[in-house]
Design a protein around this motif. Structure first.
Motif, short mmCIF file in Angstrom:
data_model
loop_
_atom_site.label_atom_id
_atom_site.label_comp_id
_atom_site.label_asym_id
_atom_site.label_seq_id
_atom_site.Cartn_x
_atom_site.Cartn_y
_atom_site.Cartn_z
N ILE A 291 6.49 -7.18 -4.92
CA ILE A 291 6.33 -6.82 -6.06
C ILE A 291 9.05 -5.79 -5.29
O ILE A 291 9.92 -5.53 -6.34
CB ILE A 291 5.99 -4.69 -5.98
N ASP A 295 11.55 -6.55 -7.93
CA ASP A 295 11.94 -5.23 -8.30
C ASP A 295 13.85 -4.93 -7.99
O ASP A 295 14.89 -4.84 -8.13
CB ASP A 295 11.82 -3.91 -7.88
N VAL A 365 -3.66 -1.35 -6.43
CA VAL A 365 -3.11 -1.29 -5.48
C VAL A 365 -3.95 -0.85 -4.52
O VAL A 365 -4.55 0.62 -5.16
CB VAL A 365 -1.75 -0.10 -6.03
N GLY A 367 -3.00 0.24 -1.87
CA GLY A 367 -2.12 1.27 -0.51
C GLY A 367 -0.81 0.15 -0.38
O GLY A 367 -0.24 -0.47 -1.23
N SER A 368 -0.65 0.64 0.97
CA SER A 368 0.59 -0.62 1.50
C SER A 368 0.23 -1.28 2.94
O SER A 368 -0.55 -0.89 3.12
CB SER A 368 1.72 0.36 2.15
N ASP A 369 1.08 -2.17 2.58
CA ASP A 369 0.62 -3.32 4.13
C ASP A 369 1.59 -2.44 5.69
O ASP A 369 2.11 -1.68 4.91
CB ASP A 369 1.24 -4.80 3.45
N LEU A 371 4.22 -4.02 6.21
CA LEU A 371 5.57 -3.17 6.31
C LEU A 371 6.35 -2.29 5.31
O LEU A 371 7.37 -2.06 4.82
CB LEU A 371 6.14 -4.74 6.00
N GLY A 372 4.95 -1.33 5.48
CA GLY A 372 5.57 -0.60 3.52
C GLY A 372 5.01 -1.45 2.28
O GLY A 372 5.75 -0.11 1.60
N ARG A 373 5.04 -2.30 2.60
CA ARG A 373 5.39 -2.83 0.81
C ARG A 373 4.29 -2.56 0.03
O ARG A 373 2.99 -2.54 0.54
CB ARG A 373 5.79 -3.96 1.16
N LEU A 374 4.20 -2.21 -1.38
CA LEU A 374 3.03 -2.16 -1.64
C LEU A 374 1.87 -3.69 -1.63
O LEU A 374 2.06 -4.06 -2.35
CB LEU A 374 2.93 -1.24 -3.09
N HIS B 80 -1.70 9.19 -6.33
CA HIS B 80 -1.32 8.25 -5.07
C HIS B 80 0.17 8.90 -4.30
O HIS B 80 0.83 9.47 -5.10
CB HIS B 80 -0.17 7.78 -6.15
N ARG B 208 6.29 4.23 -6.63
CA ARG B 208 6.87 2.96 -6.25
C ARG B 208 7.97 3.26 -6.70
O ARG B 208 9.14 2.59 -5.36
CB ARG B 208 5.96 1.74 -7.17
N VAL B 220 7.70 2.97 3.68
CA VAL B 220 6.20 3.65 3.18
C VAL B 220 5.54 3.65 4.13
O VAL B 220 5.64 2.47 4.80
CB VAL B 220 6.31 2.95 2.04
N TYR B 222 2.18 4.83 4.94
CA TYR B 222 1.22 4.93 4.74
C TYR B 222 1.24 5.11 3.13
O TYR B 222 1.77 6.74 2.94
CB TYR B 222 -0.25 5.02 5.27
N SER B 223 0.59 3.92 2.02
CA SER B 223 0.09 5.15 1.34
C SER B 223 -1.26 4.81 0.41
O SER B 223 -2.66 4.17 1.05
CB SER B 223 1.17 4.63 -0.46
N GLN B 224 -2.07 5.78 -0.33
CA GLN B 224 -3.62 6.06 -0.70
C GLN B 224 -3.70 6.71 -2.58
O GLN B 224 -3.17 7.32 -2.48
CB GLN B 224 -4.42 7.19 0.38
N LEU B 225 -4.13 6.22 -2.96
CA LEU B 225 -5.00 5.61 -4.47
C LEU B 225 -6.02 6.87 -4.11
O LEU B 225 -7.04 7.11 -3.44
CB LEU B 225 -5.02 4.81 -5.22
#
Lengths: 436, 436
Positions: A291, A295, A365, A367-369, A371-374, B80, B208, B220, B222-225
């Protein structure tokens, strides 16, 4: 605690045998309704006819039919896909699993709970048959679609269920495609079940309860949630966008085009073993998207890679979204307007011996890995009459960094191929023709 | 490729400066509409007034206000959530990030693309300002809510941004609670942003694009759906169910109860630093559920653990969902009908010095783990005036295997606490009062 619970069960809550989801269904549907008078009725409620609501999610998709639902059904908004490993070697256990699953699928696609008692009306001293999180939610156009993987027919050279000689030749071992970086834990599976619904809670509930029913007979190998379908299968649906921001599915087979569906989707008599007549072949690919790299690509670059304009979805050769692709059109500098390495060109039937796929992909999606990437991309799903002539042929044309320019931005990390048996009637079970 | 793209841009596609999402918005909203005449208008379209549609998702939630949206806004269906680490030590960069984010949040919550040009109308030789996957989708009641973590004020003893003396005393370091098994990678964060919308693609698009705007300034962590909200904040909403199958949020603060909201949610003058007046404190907990174990508990057992009936949601002491809990009621054998270790009892204000929380949790399913178990649970979100007297007090009452019986079936694996500044007007930026 026993007496108090008995008091509750004997009192205001749950007369044994009453299906709770249907009791709550009317209220749930009504609360979701927008406007009124569109002619849809809440199902399952004794007084449904007195309370017409406008929610199409209250109208179930038929489970019974010549073909399984969930293939040419207009794509619902949400996906929960699960691949199972069968953990018994008993053919009888496998058949009983398919029978139990079919019963539960009939219940759930109709908007009901699974089992005889439902979630809250059974004997209090045993676990509820249904896990309950879909109580009060409408059917939400839930479809459940099953497919059998190669390993169900024979695994590590072992014919566990006496099915080895019934494997269709169309159910090939997918070749390695250039650029594949498949993770074995999210590939394959003896059995796949695709749950599609307009509410993720309904799709999740279905997979969870099927997994629970399978206890001791099959266990989940991997599962995947998805949203925002990327492929339209009905002319009435607006083409959705994938996470590259482009419309995805413009050139997909439309379900109204019954001749094309017959030619490219359903296995017919003479194609292979008779137990697959009316069935179809499912190929899944979990495609991770880079992603953040995408971008940073220019608008011009993105459009050149895809071969379509980002806004309208129209081909780079001109016109609106549904204008045919003109591969002969050149720009002022003599270059093809739809580049030779563009995705739409390499995927097009003209460059694949006329092959077409019925696609049904979902964005994901996770979440994120670290490294903060989606951790995001497309869970690609396609249905077809013969994967050798359709998915394999097209993917061979697309794969590799010297082919489709899009490959710089994607990685295939999961893969599966499954034979989906024909539909079942109001009796019978999924895949019955394979065992008789 | 250049000339051909120029041809496209100069032709039918995209007059520079036109906002594409608004162009496509009307069609998208119309396609989603059910019924007609409910009085809602498609926004952003020049001829919106000529095409009234019934889709409430086409009406944006106001971004400007005394308080931030997304707290007492009726809970949308999808989440998200993202936690960011600030990776610059420059106060100016941090302020510019907050300004840029606020501009983008204004755009996106209104249903527009981010940036001056939008997704497809900018110069073709640079990346589009917006990533494009929400083109054609309505605002979907998107709200974006920001909070500042303890580490923004000082991290490892270092006052990166000259904010150390402005940290509110309410923004405590959460204590270790008995049973916690926190994973550091999904805890904390300098800044949190909660995106809620009725369409996951819209929520994902927002996070994003905010992550993209942050490039070089924040990344980021962490992120969570999440989906299927578990807490109702409006009397008009049906109480949703969590993945234990129980209604969750029956006793939550209702947003119509403005006195309770004032007493328990919004920081007021005199509570702490003036920059937080009108703000609130956010606590998040990622709570994994042992789904398969729960599913083997009897109905009686499940109801005893929760303290409510599974079907109706009514208390075990009798009555329907909204009947007050009667902790004094005993069954025939002299035991409390709402058990002393039941979840509803231990979480109730009567046993927590009157403390209440505004909850806003979302169910999550992150696929399956390596043993085929659902990686699922509740992403718990709560807002409050003072976490010391509210979340910390209540969680201390619940935590530990000798307390809430539910603890056998859940594990807290993620945690965060954030100070959410007051709302902004039609100008200004998120957290401006902290920097002035």
């Amino acid at each position: 605690m026993g007496a108090s619970d008995d008091d509750r069960e004997g009192g205001a809550v749950a007369p044994t045998g009453i299906r709770r989801r249907t009791l709550f269904g009317a209220a749930g549907a009504g609360a979701l309704a927008v406007g009124a008078g569109a002619g849809y009725l809440a199902r399952g409620s004794a007084d449904a006819a007195e309370h017409p609501v406008a929610d199409p999610d209250a109208v179930p998709v038929d489970f019974a039919g010549e073909h399984q639902a969930g293939v040419t059904t207009p794509a619902q908004d949400r996906l929960h896909f699960a691949a199972f490993d069968v953990i018994t070697d008993s053919r009888d256990d496998l058949v009983s699993l398919l029978q139990d699953w079919t019963d539960a699928a009939r219940d759930m696609t109709a908007g009901n709970e699974v089992g005889k008692f439902g979630a809250v009306a059974g004997p209090p001293v045993v676990p509820p048959e249904d896990t309950g999180e879909a109580l009060g939610l409408p059917a939400s156009q839930l479809t459940l679609t099953i497919g059998f993987g190669r390993t169900l027919f024979a695994k590590d050279g072992k014919d566990r269920f006496g099915l080895a000689d019934r494997r269709p030749e169309q159910l090939v071992d997918l070749p390695h495609f250039s650029g594949d970086r498949l993770e074995p834990a999210i590939c394959g599976g003896d059995i796949a079940i695709q749950a599609c619904a307009n509410d993720p809670q309904v799709a999740v509930h279905a997979i969870r309860n099927l997994a629970r029913i399978a206890f001791g007979r099959a266990s989940v190998r991997y599962s995947q949630l998805g949203f925002g379908r990327t492929s339209s299968t009905s002319e009435a649906q607006v083409t959705p966008r994938n996470l590259f921001g482009f419309k995805d599915g413009t050139a997909n087979i439309k379900l109204e085009d019954t001749d094309t569906v017959e030619d490219f989707v359903w296995a017919r008599s003479g194609d292979g073993p008779t137990w697959m007549d009316g069935g179809t072949y499912l190929v899944t690919r979990k495609i991770a998207m880079r992603i953040e790299t995408w971008d940073r690509e220019s608008l011009e670059g993105q459009q050149g890679i895809i071969g379509r304009a980002k806004g309208s979805g129209g081909p780079m050769s001109g016109g609106d979204e549904f204008e045919p692709l003109d591969f002969a059109a050149n720009s002022r500098d003599g270059e093809p307007m739809i580049g030779e390495q563009s995705h739409v060109r390499l995927a097009h039937p003209d460059f694949n011996g006329g092959a077409k796929l019925l696609r049904r992909g979902y964005n994901f999606v996770d979440g994120s890995d670290q490294l903060g990437r989606l951790a995001a991309g497309l869970f690609f799903i396609c249905y077809q009459r013969d994967p050798r002539e359709q998915f394999v042929r097209i993917q061979n044309n697309l794969a590799g960094l010297t082919a489709d320019l899009m490959n710089e931005y994607i990685v295939h990390i999961g893969s599966g191929i499954f034979a989906c048996p024909p539909g079942v009637g109001s009796t019978g079970y999924w895949g019955e023709s394979l065992f008789t």
